[in-house]
Write an enzyme that holds these catalytic residues in place. Structure first.
Site, PDB file in Angstrom:
ATOM      1  N   HIS A 115     -16.999  -7.750  -5.532  1.00 25.79           N
ATOM      2  CA  HIS A 115     -16.014  -7.967  -6.592  1.00 25.79           C
ATOM      3  C   HIS A 115     -16.303  -9.134  -7.539  1.00 25.79           C
ATOM      4  O   HIS A 115     -15.841  -9.139  -8.666  1.00 25.79           O
ATOM      5  CB  HIS A 115     -14.601  -8.054  -6.018  1.00 25.79           C
ATOM      6  CG  HIS A 115     -14.208  -9.423  -5.533  1.00 25.79           C
ATOM      7  ND1 HIS A 115     -14.454  -9.856  -4.251  1.00 25.79           N
ATOM      8  CD2 HIS A 115     -13.606 -10.463  -6.160  1.00 25.79           C
ATOM      9  CE1 HIS A 115     -14.000 -11.088  -4.121  1.00 25.79           C
ATOM     10  NE2 HIS A 115     -13.488 -11.492  -5.257  1.00 25.79           N
ATOM     11  N   HIS A 166     -16.394 -16.145   0.713  1.00 24.09           N
ATOM     12  CA  HIS A 166     -15.182 -15.735  -0.003  1.00 24.09           C
ATOM     13  C   HIS A 166     -15.111 -14.209  -0.079  1.00 24.09           C
ATOM     14  O   HIS A 166     -14.098 -13.607   0.259  1.00 24.09           O
ATOM     15  CB  HIS A 166     -15.148 -16.336  -1.404  1.00 24.09           C
ATOM     16  CG  HIS A 166     -14.183 -15.655  -2.332  1.00 24.09           C
ATOM     17  ND1 HIS A 166     -12.823 -15.643  -2.098  1.00 24.09           N
ATOM     18  CD2 HIS A 166     -14.375 -14.924  -3.456  1.00 24.09           C
ATOM     19  CE1 HIS A 166     -12.217 -14.948  -3.059  1.00 24.09           C
ATOM     20  NE2 HIS A 166     -13.141 -14.493  -3.898  1.00 24.09           N
ATOM     21  N   GLU A 223     -18.515 -10.726 -12.481  1.00 26.97           N
ATOM     22  CA  GLU A 223     -17.802 -11.804 -13.138  1.00 26.97           C
ATOM     23  C   GLU A 223     -18.662 -13.059 -13.224  1.00 26.97           C
ATOM     24  O   GLU A 223     -18.640 -13.795 -14.193  1.00 26.97           O
ATOM     25  CB  GLU A 223     -16.533 -12.116 -12.374  1.00 26.97           C
ATOM     26  CG  GLU A 223     -15.749 -13.225 -13.029  1.00 26.97           C
ATOM     27  CD  GLU A 223     -14.358 -13.359 -12.432  1.00 26.97           C
ATOM     28  OE1 GLU A 223     -13.857 -12.358 -11.918  1.00 26.97           O
ATOM     29  OE2 GLU A 223     -13.822 -14.452 -12.492  1.00 26.97           O
ATOM     30  N   ASP A 224     -19.410 -13.318 -12.179  1.00 22.61           N
ATOM     31  CA  ASP A 224     -20.231 -14.518 -12.170  1.00 22.61           C
ATOM     32  C   ASP A 224     -21.599 -14.291 -12.806  1.00 22.61           C
ATOM     33  O   ASP A 224     -22.503 -15.112 -12.662  1.00 22.61           O
ATOM     34  CB  ASP A 224     -20.392 -15.022 -10.731  1.00 22.61           C
ATOM     35  CG  ASP A 224     -19.051 -15.446 -10.152  1.00 22.61           C
ATOM     36  OD1 ASP A 224     -18.168 -15.804 -10.949  1.00 22.61           O
ATOM     37  OD2 ASP A 224     -18.883 -15.399  -8.924  1.00 22.61           O
ATOM     38  N   ASP A 277      -7.655 -10.801  -3.285  1.00 22.28           N
ATOM     39  CA  ASP A 277      -8.501 -11.830  -3.886  1.00 22.28           C
ATOM     40  C   ASP A 277      -7.665 -13.065  -4.211  1.00 22.28           C
ATOM     41  O   ASP A 277      -8.026 -14.198  -3.895  1.00 22.28           O
ATOM     42  CB  ASP A 277      -9.151 -11.264  -5.159  1.00 22.28           C
ATOM     43  CG  ASP A 277     -10.151 -12.221  -5.786  1.00 22.28           C
ATOM     44  OD1 ASP A 277     -10.786 -12.996  -5.032  1.00 22.28           O
ATOM     45  OD2 ASP A 277     -10.302 -12.198  -7.029  1.00 22.28           O
ATOM     46  N   ASP A 307      21.656 -21.590   9.605  1.00 16.65           N
ATOM     47  CA  ASP A 307      22.349 -21.156  10.801  1.00 16.65           C
ATOM     48  C   ASP A 307      22.266 -19.654  10.967  1.00 16.65           C
ATOM     49  O   ASP A 307      22.558 -19.107  12.011  1.00 16.65           O
ATOM     50  CB  ASP A 307      23.812 -21.594  10.777  1.00 16.65           C
ATOM     51  CG  ASP A 307      23.892 -23.102  10.910  1.00 16.65           C
ATOM     52  OD1 ASP A 307      22.864 -23.678  11.294  1.00 16.65           O
ATOM     53  OD2 ASP A 307      24.940 -23.675  10.630  1.00 16.65           O
TER      54      ASP A 307
HETATM   55 MN    MN Z   1     -12.870 -13.494  -5.925  1.00 21.57          MN
END
Ligand code: MN
Length: 582
Positions: free
Chosen positions: A84, A60, A88-89, A150, A272
């Site tokens: 990144h 990712h 956060e994790d 992201d 069209d």
């Molecule tokens: Mn991410």
């Protein structure tokens, strides 16, 4: 074989190869060393993580980094892209990133990291991350572009989320905020991609329908294009214009759907309209090519738009014209230079990330350039932060920044950017709060006009002030911007005007006789109440009238009654029934 590499995650040499394939000569040895360091750090940090898709997590972040690189973001941002999700994790700390990668990369990583999961919940958390995102626009645009990249990657794997509710929530946010933001930044390709990815989750039935109809029309379109392409090329050549490209534009599902809503669901009018793009060497050739097209075919009055002489506010440049082409078929041409094309696709990225020589710019330069609306947003958001609750913040955000804008002028010629429907009072407060507080009258294009008039783009607005004048409560009934509303409330001493009346989520079941444009009329009613629709779905029952179910939030029960009354009056509506959830 495919599965094995899926679980292992990309190796450095695979990643490096992919990175260099699309960015030849762009990164120095030192650059690559930095990127490698970030890659190794991220690989180690995410070592034990897999995505819901079953893929190694590192894939990712490498995807995000590759996208960032192809938008020509600089080496620090590409490295930040790799890092990144580490903080956060909770597999790394901000302090560690700072120590190993320096302040600038740490700043970028922090900007992309979502807000503390424990401190904020639900709406509050969404509002908080929006606030951060906008502060980031103001501080450093690279953070926002990273967030968009992201989000784009997360949207591509949204299907793996087990909960349809969650999918819809994320997709709605993507549509309302991220795609609109990409649009505001002039990133056309990003906007279209985000919209199409979100469309299927937000309006699944409509998506399938549009996709089917567009698909069915493709062979006919191709046949038509085969006929006109050679004609265009030949005539251009006869005038010594060498186009770099003549191509048909790809149809985007969501923009097609929006067009359908505008044209009363008339496929004829939407499909069209074949659109061709001609890319030429320079501005001179743009106008010559326009002449060639108009000599060949009769232009449709009112459809010639010169965005080269008058670029759109997000910087978009091109010439558009619609002509009655072969067999009288209305066909749109967009004529632009290569540079204009790149700007239209990459927007802010094309402007800010490349210098004249095609080299990426450095960090400091990002901080100097700002869009007028970004500055306005900054001051507006400071105002807001003190008093409002999160939900209202999100609502006003949608109304103030992502609705269509108008641009009016002060008598001195300064441009003031306002939402559609704004009044002289909104204008006055945007110029200066004292002008708003003492507004007594307004001149629009030198003509005396009521303070409640609706302004339109290009008007010159002058506010007449009187020292003893004060805002009246009546103004609150017509002003459109939160800025004006807040200032008026402040002067009037209304701090919490609409004490939270528990918000109800209402669902209306509307039975309609199938009439072209009925859905548009219904949504128009909701729009006048400034209600954001959460979902629309329709179900046909054999030969019976179809039921349209619209879900939205209504602040007050009496408002809901008024909405129902208005919808019942729409021609074709058979019945309106509601259910209010506790
Ligand atoms: Mn991410």
């Amino acid at each position: 074989m495919v599965n094995a590499s899926k679980n292992l995650g990309l190796s450095w040499s695979d990643f490096e190869q992919k990175l260099l394939a699309k960015n030849r000569g762009r990164f120095s040895k030192d650059d690559l060393a930095l990127i490698k360091k970030a890659f190794e750090y991220a690989s180690e940090a995410h070592r034990l993580q897999t995505r819901l898709t079953g893929e190694a997590y590192i894939n990712h972040v490498t995807d995000v980094a590759l996208d960032a690189a192809s938008l020509k973001l600089d080496v620090k941002t590409v490295s930040a892209a790799l890092l990144h999700d580490t903080v956060e994790d909770n597999v790394a700390t901000m302090r560690d990133i700072k120590k190993k990668f320096g302040d600038e990369i740490a700043f970028l990583v922090r900007g992309v990291t979502k807000v503390d999961k424990l401190k904020y919940h639900g709406v509050e958390r969404a509002a908080e991350s929006m606030r951060r995102m906008f502060l980031a626009v103001a501080e450093d645009i690279r953070v926002v572009v990273l967030k968009l990249v992201d989000r784009l990657n997360n949207m591509k794997t949204l299907y793996v989320l087990p909960s349809a509710d969650k999918q819809r929530r994320i997709a709605t946010e993507t549509l309302e905020i991220y795609a609109s933001l990409a649009d505001r930044l002039g990133m056309g390709e990003m906007k279209n991609e985000l919209e199409d990815l979100a469309f299927r989750y937000v309006y699944p039935q409509e998506y399938e329908w549009v996709k089917k109809e567009v698909g069915a029309k493709i062979p006919e379109r191709e046949k038509y294009l085969k006929k006109i392409m050679p004609v265009v090329k030949k005539e251009l050549a006869a005038e010594h214009i060498k186009p770099l490209e003549v191509s048909a534009r790809a149809k985007h599902y969501y923009s097609t759907w929006k067009k359908l809503l505008r044209y009363e669901m008339n496929w004829g009018k939407v499909l069209d309209l074949v659109a061709l793009r001609i890319i030429v060497k320079n501005v001179e050739d743009c106008y010559s090519a326009l002449g060639v097209i108009h000599k060949l075919w009769k232009p449709m009055p009112g459809r010639i738009k010169d965005y080269i002489a008058l670029p759109k506010l997000n910087g978009y440049k091109s010439i558009h014209t619609t002509v009655f082409c072969l067999d009288g078929q209305p066909t749109e041409f967009q004529i632009r230079t290569e540079e204009m094309h790149r700007e239209a696709e990459y927007g802010i990225a094309a402007h800010w990330f490349w210098d004249e020589a095609g080299k990426p710019r450095g960090g400091a330069e990002f901080k100097e350039q700002k869009f007028a609306w970004v500055k306005q947003l900054q001051s507006w958001q400071k105002e807001f932060e003190k008093e409002q609750n999160s939900e209202e913040f999100l609502e006003s955000l949608k109304i103030d920044f992502f609705k269509d804008r108008i641009f009016v002028l002060t008598p001195k010629g300064d441009v003031v950017d306002l939402p559609e429907g704004a009044t002289p009072v909104d204008f006055a407060y945007h110029v200066h709060s004292e002008i708003g507080n003492h507004a007594a009258g307004a001149k629009i294009n030198s003509k005396m006009s009521p303070l409640s008039s609706t302004l339109s783009s290009g008007s010159v607005v002058e506010i007449i002030t009187q020292k003893n004048k004060k805002p009246s409560a009546e103004w609150l009934t017509f002003v459109k911007t939160s800025l004006a509303k807040n200032r008026i409330k402040k002067v009037l001493g209304i701090i919490h005007p609409s004490k939270k009346i528990g918000e109800d989520s209402a669902e209306l079941n509307i039975v309609v006789k199938n009439r072209v444009g009925v859905l548009k009329d219904i949504t128009a009613v909701l729009a006048t109440f400034r209600i954001n629709i959460e979902s629309v779905s329709s179900a046909a029952h054999g030969n019976d009238y179809p039921t349209i179910t619209i879900k939205f939030r209504s602040k007050k029960a009496e408002q809901l009654e008024r909405i129902k009354t208005r919808i019942k009056k729409i021609s074709g509506v058979q019945s309106v029934a509601e259910k209010i959830k506790p």
